[in-house]
Enzyme design. Sequence first.
Site, short mmCIF file in Angstrom:
data_model
loop_
_atom_site.label_atom_id
_atom_site.label_comp_id
_atom_site.label_asym_id
_atom_site.label_seq_id
_atom_site.Cartn_x
_atom_site.Cartn_y
_atom_site.Cartn_z
N LYS A 1 7.83 -4.18 -4.59
CA LYS A 1 7.72 -4.36 -3.14
C LYS A 1 6.31 -4.81 -2.77
O LYS A 1 5.33 -4.17 -3.14
CB LYS A 1 8.06 -3.06 -2.42
N ASP B 1 8.10 -6.46 2.43
CA ASP B 1 8.11 -5.42 3.46
C ASP B 1 7.08 -5.76 4.54
O ASP B 1 5.96 -5.26 4.52
CB ASP B 1 7.82 -4.07 2.78
N LYS C 1 7.93 -5.55 7.90
CA LYS C 1 8.30 -4.75 9.10
C LYS C 1 8.07 -5.55 10.38
O LYS C 1 7.31 -5.16 11.28
CB LYS C 1 7.51 -3.45 9.14
N ASP D 1 8.81 -7.98 17.03
CA ASP D 1 8.27 -8.83 18.08
C ASP D 1 9.46 -9.34 18.91
O ASP D 1 10.60 -8.90 18.69
CB ASP D 1 7.47 -9.99 17.45
N THR E 1 9.30 7.18 7.61
CA THR E 1 9.37 8.46 6.90
C THR E 1 8.11 9.30 7.07
O THR E 1 8.09 10.48 6.73
CB THR E 1 9.61 8.22 5.40
N ARG F 1 2.87 5.58 -4.56
CA ARG F 1 1.78 6.34 -5.17
C ARG F 1 2.17 7.25 -6.33
O ARG F 1 1.39 7.34 -7.29
CB ARG F 1 1.01 7.10 -4.08
O1 LIG Z 1 9.81 -0.03 4.81
C1 LIG Z 1 9.31 0.71 3.94
O2 LIG Z 1 9.31 0.38 2.76
C2 LIG Z 1 8.84 2.04 4.37
C3 LIG Z 1 9.49 2.59 5.45
C4 LIG Z 1 9.25 3.94 5.77
O3 LIG Z 1 9.85 4.49 6.69
N1 LIG Z 1 8.36 4.64 5.03
C5 LIG Z 1 7.66 4.09 3.99
O4 LIG Z 1 6.88 4.79 3.35
N2 LIG Z 1 7.86 2.75 3.68
C6 LIG Z 1 7.06 2.12 2.60
O5 LIG Z 1 7.36 2.76 1.37
C7 LIG Z 1 6.19 2.90 0.58
C8 LIG Z 1 6.02 4.37 0.25
O6 LIG Z 1 4.92 4.53 -0.60
P1 LIG Z 1 4.53 5.96 -1.20
O7 LIG Z 1 4.44 6.93 -0.06
O8 LIG Z 1 3.21 5.69 -1.85
O9 LIG Z 1 5.62 6.33 -2.18
C9 LIG Z 1 5.03 2.29 1.36
O10 LIG Z 1 4.83 0.98 0.86
C10 LIG Z 1 5.53 2.23 2.78
O11 LIG Z 1 5.05 1.09 3.47
#
Ligand SMILES: O=C(O)c1cc(=O)[nH]c(=O)n1[C@@H]1O[C@H](COP(=O)(O)O)[C@@H](O)[C@H]1O
Length: 238
Positions: free
Chosen positions: A38, A66, A68, A71, A121, A212
Amino acid sequence: MTETTAPSAPIAVALDARDLETAATWASAVAPHVSTVKVGLELYLRYGPDVVSAVRGASRLGVFLDLKLHDIPATVAGAARSVAGLRPSILTVHAGGGADMIRAAVEAAPETRIAAVTVLTSMDEDDLEQVGLLGPARDAVRRLAALAVGAGARALVCSPQEVALLRSEVGPDVTLITPGVRPAGADRGDQSRVATPEEAVAAGADLLVVGRPITRAPDPGAAAASLAAAVRRAGVRV
Ligand SMILES: O=C(O)c1cc(=O)[nH]c(=O)n1[C@@H]1O[C@H](COP(=O)(O)O)[C@@H](O)[C@H]1O
């Protein structure tokens, strides 16, 4: 069968890196174990479209873009059109932009799977209340999911805690994507609505987004292999 020769698991590794070299190193380390990498705002805003071909070349995997998008419909349609030629496996838009905006993205990039992000999230109920959304997160997730699917989105992003609910509402054909995945005992960081990979799989997630816990591990390849094995053991079709 050893972990390194096992088929790849439905995991998208979030390459949230400061530089392209690091992202490419992570992409190549995780490639034998996962289905997808991603690219998010950090890399895309620094390097632009070239980052997509760079991580695709390093991993030979599908690239989830990603961005997001959020607009007015015409602007989102133009943005979706602009990146459709990069052939991302998935492109994210914020469901909160409304039905017309989501439909505009779907129509502008018909070959791209548009995933609507329901409620981030990282947000808990207090955060939701601050932005005027009263009640449990699952209520907002459910409402936004119905709106997005009605507008033509074929994929939704939600936390693992809402997957089972959404699956029962949207059926088997909508791809459910879950960030907020943390192996037991792992640092949550800025994530609020989390669950383990096993719980996400058991709830019916199609694709787990993990950053992470893999990329900050001492050995990202080994961390990806171990997470992929956990996902396979939990019973996901691979
Ligand atoms: O669209 C996403 O991927 C996303 C949506 C969401 O609600 N929460 C979320 O954490 N993400 C993405 O998912 C990844 C989570 O990363 P870690 O928290 O490091 O596992 C990040 O790249 C966020 O940008």
